[in-house]
Each structure stands twice: as structure tokens, then as C-alpha cells.
Design a protein around this motif. Structure first.
Motif, mmCIF file in Angstrom:
data_model
loop_
_atom_site.group_PDB
_atom_site.id
_atom_site.type_symbol
_atom_site.label_atom_id
_atom_site.label_comp_id
_atom_site.label_asym_id
_atom_site.label_seq_id
_atom_site.Cartn_x
_atom_site.Cartn_y
_atom_site.Cartn_z
ATOM 1 N N GLY A 20 0.826 -1.193 0.000
ATOM 2 C CA GLY A 20 0.000 0.000 0.000
ATOM 3 C C GLY A 20 0.866 1.250 0.000
ATOM 4 O O GLY A 20 2.018 1.230 -0.446
ATOM 5 N N GLN A 21 0.343 2.336 0.509
ATOM 6 C CA GLN A 21 1.064 3.613 0.531
ATOM 7 C C GLN A 21 1.577 3.907 1.924
ATOM 8 O O GLN A 21 0.846 3.819 2.901
ATOM 9 N N ARG A 22 2.869 4.259 2.008
ATOM 10 C CA ARG A 22 3.472 4.564 3.305
ATOM 11 C C ARG A 22 4.297 5.837 3.221
ATOM 12 O O ARG A 22 5.125 6.001 2.339
ATOM 13 N N GLU A 23 4.041 6.730 4.170
ATOM 14 C CA GLU A 23 4.873 7.907 4.387
ATOM 15 C C GLU A 23 5.669 7.658 5.659
ATOM 16 O O GLU A 23 5.179 7.028 6.595
ATOM 17 N N GLY A 24 6.915 8.125 5.710
ATOM 18 C CA GLY A 24 7.730 7.871 6.888
ATOM 19 C C GLY A 24 8.334 6.490 6.894
ATOM 20 O O GLY A 24 8.717 5.971 7.954
ATOM 21 N N PHE A 25 8.436 5.869 5.724
ATOM 22 C CA PHE A 25 9.056 4.549 5.603
ATOM 23 C C PHE A 25 10.579 4.701 5.659
ATOM 24 O O PHE A 25 11.140 5.647 5.116
ATOM 25 N N VAL A 26 11.239 3.735 6.303
ATOM 26 C CA VAL A 26 12.698 3.792 6.469
ATOM 27 C C VAL A 26 13.350 2.694 5.632
ATOM 28 O O VAL A 26 13.249 1.510 5.974
ATOM 29 N N PRO A 27 14.004 3.040 4.518
ATOM 30 C CA PRO A 27 14.690 2.012 3.734
ATOM 31 C C PRO A 27 15.884 1.456 4.516
ATOM 32 O O PRO A 27 16.451 2.141 5.371
ATOM 33 N N VAL A 28 16.268 0.226 4.220
ATOM 34 C CA VAL A 28 17.323 -0.463 4.969
ATOM 35 C C VAL A 28 18.643 -0.380 4.215
ATOM 36 O O VAL A 28 18.734 -0.807 3.055
ATOM 37 N N ARG A 244 -1.407 6.767 9.582
ATOM 38 C CA ARG A 244 -0.252 7.298 8.853
ATOM 39 C C ARG A 244 1.012 7.296 9.711
ATOM 40 O O ARG A 244 1.650 8.310 9.951
ATOM 41 N N ARG A 245 1.381 6.109 10.134
ATOM 42 C CA ARG A 245 2.508 5.973 11.056
ATOM 43 C C ARG A 245 3.821 6.452 10.436
ATOM 44 O O ARG A 245 4.101 6.233 9.257
ATOM 45 N N ASN A 246 4.618 7.103 11.253
ATOM 46 C CA ASN A 246 5.975 7.514 10.895
ATOM 47 C C ASN A 246 6.935 6.553 11.585
ATOM 48 O O ASN A 246 6.989 6.493 12.809
ATOM 49 N N ASP A 247 7.681 5.781 10.814
ATOM 50 C CA ASP A 247 8.493 4.706 11.383
ATOM 51 C C ASP A 247 9.766 5.183 12.069
ATOM 52 O O ASP A 247 10.391 4.420 12.803
ATOM 53 N N LEU A 248 10.175 6.409 11.843
ATOM 54 C CA LEU A 248 11.374 6.947 12.488
ATOM 55 C C LEU A 248 11.076 8.347 13.005
ATOM 56 O O LEU A 248 11.019 9.309 12.236
ATOM 57 N N VAL A 300 -6.931 2.954 18.851
ATOM 58 C CA VAL A 300 -6.812 1.984 17.770
ATOM 59 C C VAL A 300 -5.697 2.421 16.836
ATOM 60 O O VAL A 300 -5.722 3.538 16.307
ATOM 61 N N ASP A 301 -4.720 1.558 16.631
ATOM 62 C CA ASP A 301 -3.656 1.808 15.657
ATOM 63 C C ASP A 301 -4.077 1.207 14.322
ATOM 64 O O ASP A 301 -4.518 0.051 14.268
ATOM 65 N N THR A 302 -3.940 1.963 13.244
ATOM 66 C CA THR A 302 -4.427 1.499 11.950
ATOM 67 C C THR A 302 -3.401 1.707 10.845
ATOM 68 O O THR A 302 -2.403 2.404 11.012
ATOM 69 N N ALA A 303 -3.716 1.107 9.702
ATOM 70 C CA ALA A 303 -2.905 1.269 8.495
ATOM 71 C C ALA A 303 -3.459 2.356 7.588
ATOM 72 O O ALA A 303 -2.950 2.559 6.480
ATOM 73 N N LEU A 304 -4.488 3.069 8.036
ATOM 74 C CA LEU A 304 -5.088 4.125 7.225
ATOM 75 C C LEU A 304 -4.076 5.235 6.973
ATOM 76 O O LEU A 304 -3.224 5.523 7.819
#
Length: 394
Positions: A20-28, A244-248, A300-304
């Protein structure tokens, strides 16, 4: 073929995945000398944006096309201050032209494995239902077969109920079941294997009111002494739905100073988002709190991924759970052979009052709808345990 799976220190670690679509994704980072980062274990639809400390890193216009050959990608170089990408069916990577001195994050439109490669929208999966359908049939040690093992009508109904854009990123060891549960929970749905066919099905729970009952249960169907009222907790007076979780999470020193000082702030660098883990939609119902002193705020934590979708779902949950709910568990020795999880039933419990006149128990009646939360067959005892629930006592 050449490999970009990381060095010995990464041996045995899972590959990153983004759906899906992710903002705040951290590439490895998998090749430090060449500044190569892995994004996904397959191909993606789009690397929308690459950021260093909230500042956009531009895509290298020369050659200006997405690499599809690892050998060609590794033989090339990326201009300083830019990035390039390699997208294949066995992985997606980016390469920076300059060593970063701030954290690197991305906005990604993720997995489109099975398509023609980068930019193929036909297999870019964005909704919870579509992503779940792909995952259960293509990932894990025992993938299902599509459509033979699925209730396809139910999966189509998921998108009808909620077609919002979702996104989930996986960096660590995680099961397909965990990711599927998270995605379904994001739209208020549950998934299970049907008793009759074994097919995987799913349903967005929208309350019991107005639903057609598959069975009308009474006290005569219940084994004597097995009825147990369950504690469902207090009503909900507020919902904090995180999206819209920010992973970092960045500190202010992690963000490029010119991004923070820009006036107006740059539209492409939402640096305030980088300093928080989640965005939150928080509707409240003060009337419920007034009536029920112990009312709670449901988190509630979601993937929205959008505020509009999160706001709609948060308000829906608040409307659904702002009254006192009820749940019971009992053993049924007959009449429930065809009942499945998330079916709707009526429950009428009666006994005699002090004058031996029939009276209703626990607020139930022949029109009191419940949803079946759990079904536990007990072959030795010759019956089935059912857990029933309704979100509001009439």
C-alpha cells in the motif's frame, strides 16, 4: 546474479516489505560503501519521495529511467545530491549520490509484484481487503489458493465497506496472520475460516441492529448451568484512532535547519510529521461520559493513510461503542450446527418471577440481535460453546 541482500551482519534478518502507501518509511541500508538501501522484497509501484532530514532528495534525471537490471545499476553511478532506483520482481533498491548526514526516509507506493514492474498500477494494492487477499495467497509457508480457498464475495464486500488507502511496512520477523489482523482491524473488520467450507472470509462489523438472524435461540437451547454473562467493559466516550505511522521519529536536530525555518513550510517536506510517530483522529462524545462515569477512550492503531478516512472510521467506532454493550457465553447442545462466527442470531432468555410468570432475563427477547464472536465445538460433550455480543443493550 549480483546480490544486494546486505553483508554478514545482516545474515538471517528479514527483507523489508511495504504494501500500500506509506509515508515515513525507512529504507534499509544494505551496501554502505555504495549508499544502497533496500525498499522492498519485490517490485513497487512508485518511490514517491526520498527525504534526508525532511529535505527532498531529487531523482537523478540522467539516465532518468528506473533501472531494471542489477548489473547495469551496480555498474553505474549516481550524481551527488540525487538518488536513483532499481526495481525488479525480486527486490527494489535506491542509491544515494551523496552520503547523508541526516536520517533517510521515504514515501512509497508499495508492492505491485506480479505486474510489469515500476509504475504498473494494475497490481498496486492499496485497500485493506485487496492487500489481505494478496498476502494470504502469496506470502507465508502455506499460502492459500485464490479464488478456491477464499470467500470472494466477502472480500469484494470489504472494499465496498471501506475502500480507503492503507499502508503497512514490515522490517522484522512477523507472521502473515499478524499483518492481516492489523489491516483488517484498520477498517473494523475480522477474518476467519468458515466452518462449512474452510474458506477464508471477512466482515466489517457494523453493529447488530437490523441484521437478519440465521437462528432464533432461547433458554431451551442452552445446557442448564452453562450460561455465563461476560464483562465487556465500559462504553466508549472517545476514540483516538492513530493513522499514517511515521516509522522513524526525528528530533529537531535530525531535520535540516532550512526545512524548519522555511516560511511558508515546503509542501514536499512535512517536517512536523517527522517528529511524531502517529497522526490521530480523536472524536469525543461528552454525553456518554456524563451518563457512564467509567467510560473510556478507545485507542486503535491502523494502516489508514489519510485524515479523511481516519476521521470517518473513528466516528463510526465511536457511534458503534458509545453505549453499554453485552456479551454472554453458553453451551448449546443442539440447534447451532450451521452457526458460524460473525453470524447474527436472536437470543431470548426467560425464567419465572415470584408469581411463576414468565419474564425476560438479561434484557433479551425474541428480537434481541447478537453477533457470534466465537464458536467452540466440543465433540465429547456433544455440543458447541457460543460467545455472543451486542454493542448496546436495547
Amino acid at each position: 546474479r549480483p546480490s544486494l541482500q546486505g553483508g554478514e551482519d545482516m545474515e538471517g534478518t528479514p527483507l523489508p516489505d511495504v504494501f500500500g502507501q506509506r509515508e515515513g518509511f525507512v529504507p534499509v541500508l544494505v551496501d554502505e560503501p555504495r549508499l544502497i538501501y533496500q525498499v522492498h522484497s519485490g517490485s513497487v509501484y512508485e518511490t514517491t519521495q526520498v527525504l534526508q532530514g525532511g529535505q527532498v532528495i531529487a531523482y537523478d534525471a540522467s539516465p532518468g529511467t528506473t533501472y531494471t537490471s542489477m548489473a547495469t545499476f551496480l555498474a553505474a553511478t549516481t550524481a551527488a545530491g540525487y538518488y536513483e532506483r532499481l526495481v525488479t520482481q525480486y527486490g527494489t533498491w535506491i542509491r544515494l549520490g551523496s552520503a547523508p548526514n541526516k536520517p533517510v526516509t521515504m514515501t512509497v507506493k508499495g508492492d505491485n509484484t506480479g505486474g510489469t514492474g515500476y509504475g504498473d498500477a494494475s497490481t498496486y494494492r492499496t485497500t485493506a481487503g485487496v492487500i489481505v487477499r494478496y498476502l494470504v495467497c502469496n506470502r507465508g509457508s502455506q499460502p492459500l489458493t485464490d479464488p478456491d480457498d477464499l470467500d470472494t464475495t466477502a472480500f469484494a464486500a470489504l472494499d465496498t465497506a471501506n475502500s480507503a488507502v492503507c499502508g503497512v511496512a514490515c522490517y522484522d520477523e512477523v507472521t502473515v496472520a499478524e499483518v492481516v489482523s492489523f489491516l483488517l482491524r484498520s477498517i473494523g473488520a475480522a477474518g476467519w475460516f468458515k466452518r462449512a467450507t474452510g474458506d477464508l472470509t471477512a466482515l466489517v462489523f457494523a453493529g447488530v441492529s437490523g441484521k437478519s438472524a440465521v437462528a432464533n435461540l432461547t433458554h431451551d437451547d442452552i445446557e442448564e448451568g452453562t450460561l455465563e454473562p461476560l464483562n465487556v467493559g465500559p462504553p466508549v466516550w472517545g476514540v483516538d484512532l492513530r493513522f499514517r505511522r511515521n516509522d522513524l521519529v526525528h528530533s529537531s536536530t535530525d531535520i535540516v535547519s532550512t526545512v524548519i525555518s522555511a516560511s511558508p513550510p515546503p509542501a514536499t517536506g512535512n517536517w512536523r510529521f517527522l517528529m511524531t510517530e502517529w497522526r490521530t483522529s480523536s472524536p469525543r462524545n461528552a454525553a456518554t461520559r456524563y451518563v457512564y462515569s467509567g467510560a473510556i477512550v478507545l485507542q486503535v492503531d491502523t494502516a489508514l493513510q489519510t485524515y479523511a478516512a481516519a476521521s470517518v472510521e473513528a466516528s463510526r467506532l465511536l457511534d458503534l461503542y458509545d453505549q453499554q454493550g453485552q456479551s454472554v457465553r453458553a453451551f448449546f447442545s443442539h440447534a447451532v450446527a450451521q452457526i458460524d462466527r460473525m453470524d447474527f442470531v436472536t437470543l431470548a432468555l426467560t425464567d419465572g418471577d415470584e408469581y411463576n410468570l414468565e419474564q425476560a432475563r438479561l434484557g433479551t427477547s425474541s428480537t434481541a440481535n447478537f453477533v457470534v464472536l466465537a464458536v467452540e465445538d466440543d465433540a465429547e460433550a456433544g455440543g458447541t460453546w457460543l460467545t455472543l455480543y451486542r454493542e448496546a443493550i436495547s
